[in-house]
Design an enzyme around this catalytic site. Structure first.
Site, PDB file in Angstrom:
ATOM      1  N   HIS A 209       0.794  -1.228   0.000  1.00 47.45           N
ATOM      2  CA  HIS A 209       0.000   0.000   0.000  1.00 47.45           C
ATOM      3  C   HIS A 209       0.830   1.284   0.000  1.00 47.45           C
ATOM      4  O   HIS A 209       0.290   2.369  -0.044  1.00 47.45           O
ATOM      5  CB  HIS A 209      -0.983   0.011   1.181  1.00 47.45           C
ATOM      6  CG  HIS A 209      -0.321   0.208   2.524  1.00 47.45           C
ATOM      7  ND1 HIS A 209       0.392  -0.777   3.144  1.00 47.45           N
ATOM      8  CD2 HIS A 209      -0.272   1.279   3.348  1.00 47.45           C
ATOM      9  CE1 HIS A 209       0.853  -0.327   4.311  1.00 47.45           C
ATOM     10  NE2 HIS A 209       0.473   0.918   4.456  1.00 47.45           N
TER      11      HIS A 209
HETATM   12  N1  UDP Z   1      -3.759  -5.881   8.880  1.00 47.90           N
HETATM   13  C1  UDP Z   1      -4.992  -6.507   8.972  1.00 47.90           C
HETATM   14  N2  UDP Z   1      -5.623  -6.889   7.811  1.00 47.90           N
HETATM   15  C2  UDP Z   1      -5.079  -6.712   6.575  1.00 47.90           C
HETATM   16  C3  UDP Z   1      -3.812  -6.080   6.500  1.00 47.90           C
HETATM   17  C4  UDP Z   1      -3.187  -5.660   7.666  1.00 47.90           C
HETATM   18  O1  UDP Z   1      -5.502  -6.727  10.085  1.00 47.90           O
HETATM   19  O2  UDP Z   1      -5.706  -7.078   5.567  1.00 47.90           O
HETATM   20  C5  UDP Z   1      -3.089  -5.425  10.111  1.00 47.90           C
HETATM   21  C6  UDP Z   1      -1.696  -5.989  10.303  1.00 47.90           C
HETATM   22  O3  UDP Z   1      -1.695  -7.233  10.934  1.00 47.90           O
HETATM   23  C7  UDP Z   1      -1.018  -4.940  11.155  1.00 47.90           C
HETATM   24  C8  UDP Z   1      -1.665  -3.645  10.680  1.00 47.90           C
HETATM   25  O4  UDP Z   1      -2.871  -4.031  10.025  1.00 47.90           O
HETATM   26  O5  UDP Z   1      -1.319  -5.172  12.521  1.00 47.90           O
HETATM   27  C9  UDP Z   1      -0.727  -2.914   9.746  1.00 47.90           C
HETATM   28  O6  UDP Z   1      -1.388  -1.970   9.046  1.00 47.90           O
HETATM   29  P1  UDP Z   1      -0.806  -1.275   7.744  1.00 47.90           P
HETATM   30  O7  UDP Z   1      -0.024  -2.252   6.949  1.00 47.90           O
HETATM   31  O8  UDP Z   1      -1.962  -0.578   7.118  1.00 47.90           O
HETATM   32  O9  UDP Z   1       0.096  -0.129   8.367  1.00 47.90           O
HETATM   33  P2  UDP Z   1       1.645   0.051   8.621  1.00 47.90           P
HETATM   34  O10 UDP Z   1       2.060  -0.966   9.623  1.00 47.90           O
HETATM   35  O11 UDP Z   1       2.355  -0.077   7.328  1.00 47.90           O
HETATM   36  O12 UDP Z   1       1.726   1.429   9.173  1.00 47.90           O
END
Ligand code: UDP
Length: 361
Positions: A209
């Site tokens: 993303h």
């Molecule tokens: N996550 C989820 N479902 C999904 C994708 C991610 O529950 O389909 C959870 C994942 O396990 C983690 C969090 O969302 O705990 C991460 O979010 P994201 O990747 O949007 O943000 P980042 O960590 O890159 O800031």
């Protein structure tokens, strides 16, 4: 102590859930501590917001600022305007922000300008990549934070190098891992598990993303086609983020292994991660979870703000080219995992430490 807790986006919801539980535990033991939960509305899709409140038993927010999407400036500005009104009507002793999204930075600025103390959970992490909006959010937030709660010693060191007073820096561990510990016995297979013939260890999870991977349609397609070819006959489950979906639109892709699904709720998603062969992602949070679960993770970025997932954990920083991902993935197929450690204090108790410290302030 009256705390206003800010949450705006999916990773925030996962981080505030155990903090709220830790506050409620202290309340039940008679401590004078209360909270007000403010949802900024930065993420508003059911899949990215409501599902997490339901599954993680997060109380209904006391206020929803409903800012929704917009450019970086539009969103940040809208959160600031709405949160200033909210905070004027509902004063508190401390505003607690988590992570590195626009809501984190916008609410920290508003609070600080109203002379309210700011606590930042996940403070001090730095990628060094100023093209990431999150890096700017981290730097600005930490420049006005009063109480810093860090996930690693290197994050604490980053703050000390910037002149932060060490008495305000608290290495407490990782609240995202608190949520993982609290929910591991509740995770469950998604409804498509049987339909796709998934078995433990026979599939890969893919999430993408970040603008550097998804904003340019041609290179995103090139990447997806490359990953599809790279994995042989392994299935790839791709819970597609709305941002990525919007870029791909109706494009017809010729993919044999990649199966597109909606963004998953936490309990299904963690089940998918825990039972996967490997994960390919550009998420920071997921590389922390795979580290704790001992699942091989290939992070499609050129920098990381979470070096411990690479130095100790199962994470591999592979850059954003399909060629390098293929090279590193092939090495892994030949040699297996070379390390599988859990970073210090990622033990499920970070939130309790945070609230215990705040009660002394
Ligand atoms: N996550 C989820 N479902 C999904 C994708 C991610 O529950 O389909 C959870 C994942 O396990 C983690 C969090 O969302 O705990 C991460 O979010 P994201 O990747 O949007 O943000 P980042 O960590 O890159 O800031």
């Amino acid at each position: 102590m009256k705390i206003t807790i800010i949450a705006g986006a999916r990773p925030n919801f996962i981080k505030i859930a155990p903090i709220i539980k830790a506050i409620e535990k202290q309340q039940s033991e008679g401590k004078t501590i209360s909270y007000r939960l403010v949802h900024t509305g930065q993420h508003y899709d059911k899949n990215l917001s409501d599902t997490f409140f339901e599954e993680l038993n997060i109380p209904h927010p006391n206020a929803n600022l409903e800012v929704k999407s917009g450019s970086q400036a539009e969103q940040t500005g809208a959160i600031m305007v709405a949160f200033e009104k909210e905070l004027t009507q509902n004063p508190c002793d401390l505003v607690l922000v988590v992570g590195d999204v626009n809501s984190t930075m916008a609410c920290a600025i508003v609070a600080k300008k109203m002379n309210i103390k700011v606590a930042h959970v996940e403070a001090g992490i730095r990628s060094g990549d100023m093209t990431m909006p999150e890096e700017i959010n981290r730097i600005v937030t930490d420049s006005i934070t009063d109480y810093f709660f860090t996930t690693s010693k290197s994050a604490s060191e980053n703050l000390l190098k910037n002149g932060v007073d060490s008495s305000n820096v608290h290495f407490v561990g990782n609240v995202m891992i608190d949520t993982l510990h609290q929910n591991l016995n509740r995770i469950s297979a998604p409804s498509f598990w049987d339909e796709f013939d998934l078995e433990t260890g026979n599939y890969i999870i893919l999430t993408l993303h970040r603008p550097s991977n998804v904003d340019e349609e041609k290179s995103l397609i090139n990447l997806l086609e490359g990953i599809d070819k790279m994995v042989g006959d392994k299935k790839i489950i791709f819970p597609i983020h709305p941002r990525t979906k919007a870029i791909l639109g109706e494009t017809n892709l010729n993919l044999k292994n990649i199966l597109f699904v909606e963004p998953q709720g936490y309990l299904n998603f963690m089940y998918l991660i825990k039972n996967s062969f490997a994960v390919i992602t550009d998420s920071g949070g997921i590389s922390e979870e795979t580290t704790v679960l001992g699942i091989p993770c290939f992070t499609m970025r050129t920098t990381t703000e979470r070096p411990e997932t690479i130095e100790i954990g199962t994470n591999n920083l592979v850059g954003i080219s399909i060629e390098n991902l293929t090279l590193e993935f092939t090495k892994f197929l030949e040699n297996g995992l070379s390390k599988r450690g859990i970073p210090e204090l990622w033990d499920g108790k970070a939130s309790e430490r945070i609230i215990a410290i705040l009660l002394t302030k």
